[in-house]
Design an enzyme around this catalytic site. Structure first.
Site, PDB file in Angstrom:
ATOM      1  N   ARG A  19      -8.625 -14.851  34.144  1.00 23.69           N
ATOM      2  CA  ARG A  19     -10.625 -15.390  34.984  1.00 23.69           C
ATOM      3  C   ARG A  19     -10.810 -15.623  35.599  1.00 23.69           C
ATOM      4  O   ARG A  19     -11.132 -16.025  36.348  1.00 23.69           O
ATOM      5  CB  ARG A  19     -10.234 -16.316  33.199  1.00 23.69           C
ATOM      6  N   ASN A  37     -11.216 -15.580  27.101  1.00 22.62           N
ATOM      7  CA  ASN A  37     -10.021 -14.443  27.402  1.00 22.62           C
ATOM      8  C   ASN A  37     -10.652 -14.028  25.875  1.00 22.62           C
ATOM      9  O   ASN A  37     -11.110 -15.785  24.686  1.00 22.62           O
ATOM     10  CB  ASN A  37      -8.768 -14.900  26.862  1.00 22.62           C
TER      11      ASN A  37
END
Ligand code: ZN
Ligand code: ZN
Ligand code: FE
Length: 736
Positions: A19, A37
């Site tokens: 990320r 996520n």
């Protein structure tokens, strides 16, 4: 023109800095949107000028963080949402869990630099880690991979760690095991007399080792037993106390340079030693090598590896010499992960140990590999590699659990088109191992929110894994052991056509109830035919007696007892009468046709070796004798029905020089593979534990290449029984 795109990214993309990577990339290109996520991977929505996307997508696919492994990126266009910046947002998880769990990773170079940097706040901190390194699988209780779900959950982050954890620009952004000397687990030294301290614990450990005593050290997936690798007496004490006569010990060196002081290594071996996985690599000892012979008696190689935890690095820096570092366990049992078990099980072996209070939730041993003709052969697939994850094209709604074999047990699960294989568990011969096997099943069920609808096991009726399967009351199928060996390799190498499958190992239950292990199959993904095999001999005393390798030689030569050399050999047995009786009356004398046992017979005849204590020992001894200048082979008769007759090889061996006999034996086996491949005009697939023998593999590759025959060896899986679970899974998927 402004557009918006949605990215669904699957693979190893969680807990590896994915990320922040997307975040940094979006910022770099002035894109807006968000990333988070999900239970299947990473989801991003990105908005910006259309022409920028090509570069963004190129980097998204090609510049991923070091530990990430992207399997698929699904890209769709979406309506504009006019985001005002780019954010990392809260994770969303649905009920199905199928993200792959990352394996544990060795210390990264940035952390190592900080570890040695006096002005860094983690200077000398033995549990330093970041998003690019450190524990994963070993600390996870359940998914999603968040700190609360790991054994780091009980440690509250200090403000400094917390700030790093929350900063997307920091290398430790969302690094779940993040800690520092102020807030992290504490490392402690204990001796077995009751003394313990957390002040300079490593100094005490160094003293213990330097005094020639034996200690244990907590690693990543379990404890190691360690001692001074240059102290012959310490090593023989360890052998005595562990009752480990000849099985080689692995040696941990502080650097590649130090390995090269003692060993001659190749470029591939160096690369493997230095790789992120940090496996044990079998390398050749120098002719004049100061390492004591009792590290690996009677063989010219040792298993070498490099530090992979910060604790190793600090210890080796202080010691300035190599140490023995062998898995702390009772032979064949799983590696020990807690100090309580360490003291109960190995209290008689060790004098002291170093532990820390970050628990090991899931155990894993060190991975082991070697090279043959430049090709890697895994002897153990575990820490740093497993759990091993394969994306497949199988569409199947069943949730399948494959239970593997008996020795070198692993399990495999199939869920949503993915196959995941567990790390190496052990031999299912003790209560401990069977418990660990059951624990591994539970762990995998938890990780993938998985309750199997189909079980797959070996055909052997009395393997512990088969018995477990039968107790479950879930639909089950069983797969022939050697066919599973070949299927595992066919799957890994994506082979779909009919091949000559050569499955050679020590033992496996055959379709006729005898012990197989010298198979030449003509097979595809659905079925197999046993085209050639070795003539069965009587295994006197049954499978339990396979340690007494001279009995195998006895059994093979007994029918030739009229030959004077054979008669002399048979006459040398003190238990001759008993063996004759067993042979004639067929008392506890099951039929066996495995190549692993033929290696044993050759070793018994050539080296007058009576017994062995570990798997593959005979083969290693024959390798030492192998002479490349010998090109001869033994003549072999193949019967009409495809049975290979070999008694004459062993008769000849009785009168040959050891090096000649060992070389001819290995040459003959390699040549048989090539003969049959030429005859059948098929690609060759090689599997089974015998193909862990480096010299046999090298000779076979040489001959196959000379004849331009296409062949396949296991690449990232092992040839041994740890790949049976994968082969079983492939069988099930092809029969649904
Ligand atoms: Zn790091
Ligand atoms: Zn801290
Ligand atoms: Fe096998």
């Amino acid at each position: 023109m402004k557009i918006c795109k949605i990215y669904e990214i699957e693979g190893i993309v969680q807990g590896v800095g994915f990320r922040p990577f997307v975040f940094a990339l979006a910022r770099k290109y002035g894109l807006r949107g968000f990333v988070f996520n999900t239970s299947s991977g990473v989801h991003a929505e990105v908005e910006g000028d259309e022409e920028i996307f090509a570069d963004f997508e190129f980097e998204l696919q090609n510049n991923t963080p070091p530990l990430a492994a992207v399997d698929t990126i699904n890209i769709t266009k979406s309506a504009l949402k006019n985001f005002d910046d780019f954010k990392i947002t809260k994770s969303e998880y649905s009920s199905s869990k199928n993200t792959s769990i990352s394996a544990d990773m060795s210390l990264c170079s940035e952390c190592e630099r900080e570890l040695r940097n006096k002005s860094n706040r983690r200077f000398g901190y033995p549990l330093i880690n970041c998003t690019n390194c450190g524990p994963r699988y070993s600390i996870i209780h359940t998914v999603p991979y968040d700190r609360v779900n790991t054994s780091m959950g009980k440690f509250k982050m200090c403000p400094k760690c917390e700030a790093e954890y929350n900063d997307p620009r920091n290398r430790r952004y969302h690094a779940q095991p993040i800690s520092c000397p102020e807030c992290g687990p504490v490392v402690k030294f204990y001796d077995l007399k009751g003394f313990s301290t957390d002040k300079n614990p490593l100094l005490y450990l160094v003293c213990t080792v330097k005094e020639g005593r034996i200690a244990a050290l907590k690693g990543m997936g379990g404890f190691h037993i360690i001692c001074d690798a240059l102290n012959e007496q310490a090593i023989s004490d360890l052998r005595e106390k562990k009752r480990r006569k000849t099985k080689p010990f692995a040696v941990l060196f502080s650097s590649l340079e130090m390995i090269k002081e003692y060993c001659d290594t190749t470029k591939e071996e160096d690369d493997a030693l230095l790789s992120q996985v940090r496996p044990i690599v079998l390398v050749k000892k120098k002719k004049k090598c100061e390492l004591p012979d009792n590290i690996a008696p009677n063989i010219d190689r040792i298993g070498a590896f490099l530090p992979y935890t910060p604790l190793h690095v600090l210890l080796l820096d202080m010691l300035e010499k190599p140490i023995i570092a062998t898995s702390a366990n009772i032979s064949g049992e799983p590696i020990i992960t807690s100090k309580e078990k360490l003291v109960t099980k190995l209290g008689g072996v060790i004098d002291a140990y170093v532990d820390f209070d970050r628990d090991i939730v899931n155990f894993s041993d060190d991975s082991v590999l070697q090279f043959a003709s430049g090709q890697s052969i895994f002897l153990r697939v575990s820490r740093g590699v497993a759990p091993k994850f394969f994306k497949t094209f199988y569409k199947c709604s069943e949730k399948i659990l494959a239970l593997g074999a008996h020795q070198k047990s692993t399990i495999a699960v199939f869920n949503d088109a993915n196959i995941t294989i567990s790390p190496y568990i052990g031999d299912l011969e003790s209560v401990e191992s069977i418990e660990a096997f059951e624990r591994s099943i539970d762990t995998f069920k938890k990780f993938y929110d998985f309750s199997p609808t189909l079980l797959v096991c070996d055909k052997h009726p009395s393997y512990a894994s088969t018995l477990w399967t039968k107790r479950q009351n879930i639909p089950m199928i069983s797969v022939q052991h050697h066919y599973a060996h070949i299927l595992a390799v066919m799957f890994e190498q994506n082979i779909k056509d009919e091949v000559l499958g050569v499955a050679w190992d020590g033992t496996g239950y055959g379709d006729d109830g005898s012990i197989w292990g010298g198979e030449f199959f003509i097979c595809g993904l659905k079925s197999y035919e046993r085209r050639y095999s070795f003539k069965p001999f009587k295994l006197l005393g049954g499978e339990a007696s396979i340690k007494n390798i001279d009995r195998i030689a006895f059994s093979i030569l007994y029918p030739q007892k009229d030959n004077p050399a054979a008669a002399a050999f048979l006459g040398g047995f003190t238990e001759k009468y008993l063996l004759e009786q067993a042979y004639e009356k067929e008392i506890n004398a099951p039929l066996c046709s495995s190549v692993g046992r033929l290696f044993d017979a050759a070793c018994a005849i050539i080296l007058k070796q009576k017994s062995v204590t570990y798997d593959g020992e005979s083969g290693l001894y024959l390798e030492v004798l192998y002479d490349k200048s010998v090109h001869e082979r033994y003549d072999t008769i193949i019967s009409e029905s495809g049975e290979i007759e070999y008694a004459d090889w062993f008769l000849e061996m009785l009168n040959e020089k050891p090096a000649v006999a060992a070389s001819k034996f290995i040459n003959t086996l390699a040549a048989l593979i090539v003969d049959f491949a030429k005859k059948e005009r098929k690609k060759v697939v090689l599997g089974g534990g015998v193909f862990q023998n480096r010299t046999l593999v090298e000779k076979t590759i040489e001959l196959l290449k000379k004849e331009r025959i296409e062949f396949f060896l296991p690449k990232n899986i092992s040839p041994n029984d740890s790949s049976i679970a994968l082969g079983q899974m492939v069988y099930a998927l092809n029969h649904l």
